[in-house]
Design a protein around this motif. Structure first.
Motif, PDB file in Angstrom:
ATOM      1  N   ARG A 135       0.839  -1.200   0.000  1.00 45.71           N
ATOM      2  CA  ARG A 135       0.000   0.000   0.000  1.00 45.71           C
ATOM      3  C   ARG A 135       0.874   1.250   0.000  1.00 45.71           C
ATOM      4  O   ARG A 135       0.629   2.191  -0.748  1.00 45.71           O
ATOM      5  N   THR A 136       1.908   1.274   0.843  1.00 42.36           N
ATOM      6  CA  THR A 136       2.793   2.437   0.913  1.00 42.36           C
ATOM      7  C   THR A 136       3.545   2.630  -0.398  1.00 42.36           C
ATOM      8  O   THR A 136       3.693   3.766  -0.866  1.00 42.36           O
ATOM      9  N   ALA A 137       4.006   1.555  -1.015  1.00 39.53           N
ATOM     10  CA  ALA A 137       4.698   1.663  -2.309  1.00 39.53           C
ATOM     11  C   ALA A 137       3.747   2.202  -3.374  1.00 39.53           C
ATOM     12  O   ALA A 137       4.144   3.027  -4.210  1.00 39.53           O
ATOM     13  N   PHE A 138       2.483   1.753  -3.344  1.00 37.70           N
ATOM     14  CA  PHE A 138       1.475   2.257  -4.282  1.00 37.70           C
ATOM     15  C   PHE A 138       1.299   3.764  -4.109  1.00 37.70           C
ATOM     16  O   PHE A 138       1.273   4.513  -5.093  1.00 37.70           O
ATOM     17  N   ILE A 139       1.205   4.218  -2.864  1.00 40.71           N
ATOM     18  CA  ILE A 139       1.042   5.643  -2.571  1.00 40.71           C
ATOM     19  C   ILE A 139       2.234   6.433  -3.117  1.00 40.71           C
ATOM     20  O   ILE A 139       2.063   7.425  -3.835  1.00 40.71           O
ATOM     21  N   VAL A 140       3.431   5.987  -2.794  1.00 38.54           N
ATOM     22  CA  VAL A 140       4.640   6.693  -3.230  1.00 38.54           C
ATOM     23  C   VAL A 140       4.739   6.710  -4.752  1.00 38.54           C
ATOM     24  O   VAL A 140       5.015   7.757  -5.350  1.00 38.54           O
ATOM     25  N   LEU A 141       4.495   5.581  -5.397  1.00 37.21           N
ATOM     26  CA  LEU A 141       4.587   5.516  -6.861  1.00 37.21           C
ATOM     27  C   LEU A 141       3.562   6.429  -7.539  1.00 37.21           C
ATOM     28  O   LEU A 141       3.887   7.104  -8.523  1.00 37.21           O
ATOM     29  N   LEU A 142       2.353   6.465  -7.025  1.00 35.36           N
ATOM     30  CA  LEU A 142       1.328   7.317  -7.628  1.00 35.36           C
ATOM     31  C   LEU A 142       1.666   8.796  -7.455  1.00 35.36           C
ATOM     32  O   LEU A 142       1.509   9.590  -8.392  1.00 35.36           O
ATOM     33  N   ILE A 143       2.166   9.164  -6.297  1.00 29.39           N
ATOM     34  CA  ILE A 143       2.563  10.557  -6.075  1.00 29.39           C
ATOM     35  C   ILE A 143       3.737  10.917  -6.983  1.00 29.39           C
ATOM     36  O   ILE A 143       3.724  11.959  -7.651  1.00 29.39           O
ATOM     37  N   VAL A 144       4.750  10.064  -7.046  1.00 30.41           N
ATOM     38  CA  VAL A 144       5.919  10.319  -7.893  1.00 30.41           C
ATOM     39  C   VAL A 144       5.510  10.380  -9.364  1.00 30.41           C
ATOM     40  O   VAL A 144       6.003  11.223 -10.120  1.00 30.41           O
TER      41      VAL A 144
END
Length: 166
Positions: free
Chosen positions: A5-14
């Motif tokens: 979930r955290t990786a998804f959040i970071v990737l979408l923001i980036v």
């Protein structure tokens, strides 16, 4: 391989930041400042405008200290809090999570411009002959608006779901 979930959040923001910054690099390099280039007649045009304010230039005439507080420091604090909130709140539905990521990505991209370039590069303009007309905006603005739309949709969908379950 399942993405955390955290990786998804970071990737979408980036992803949001990257798309915005790439588009601005292209506009700064290829479009003459203050020019107007028709994309689809006069309905959809491309510009290269530096905006020292916020939405539609609001705040561009503020004194430098107030502009620093309202357009740089306050957004950084709010975006940081929203990021903390979405990482900690595991109960957010997918639409809300994506919406918040779009808002954070767009916000960070525009804050980055204010820090590095002292202004935000805007370049899209839509004018549907008096029926619908926008100010000049950029990908980060579109990302923030998409995020707001997803949050509104999620709110209405969740409200409707609650009513039908009662």
């Amino acid at each position: 391989m399942k993405l955390s979930r955290t990786a998804f959040i970071v990737l979408l923001i980036v992803f949001n930041i990257a798309i915005d910054q790439i588009s601005k690099i292209i506009v700064r390099a290829k479009i003459t400042p203050f020019s107007e280039t028709p994309i689809i007649g006069d309905y959809f045009t491309l510009h290269n405008v530096e905006n020292t304010g916020a939405f539609l230039g609001m705040g561009s005439d503020l004194n430098p200290t107030l502009r620093l507080i309202l357009l740089l420091l306050l957004p950084i604090v709010v975006l940081g809090y929203v990021l903390y909130y979405i990482i900690k709140n595991k109960t957010l539905d997918r639409f809300s999570l994506v919406g918040f990521c779009c808002i954070i990505g767009g916000g960070v991209a525009n804050v980055y411009d204010r820090i590095v370039h002292k202004s935000v590069t805007d370049f899209f303009h839509i004018d549907l002959g008096g029926v619908f007309k926008t100010g000049i905006f950029n990908i980060a603005d579109m990302s923030v608006m998409l995020g707001m739309g997803l949050l509104l949709y999620s709110s209405f969908a969740n409200t409707k779901k609650e009513k039908t379950s009662n």
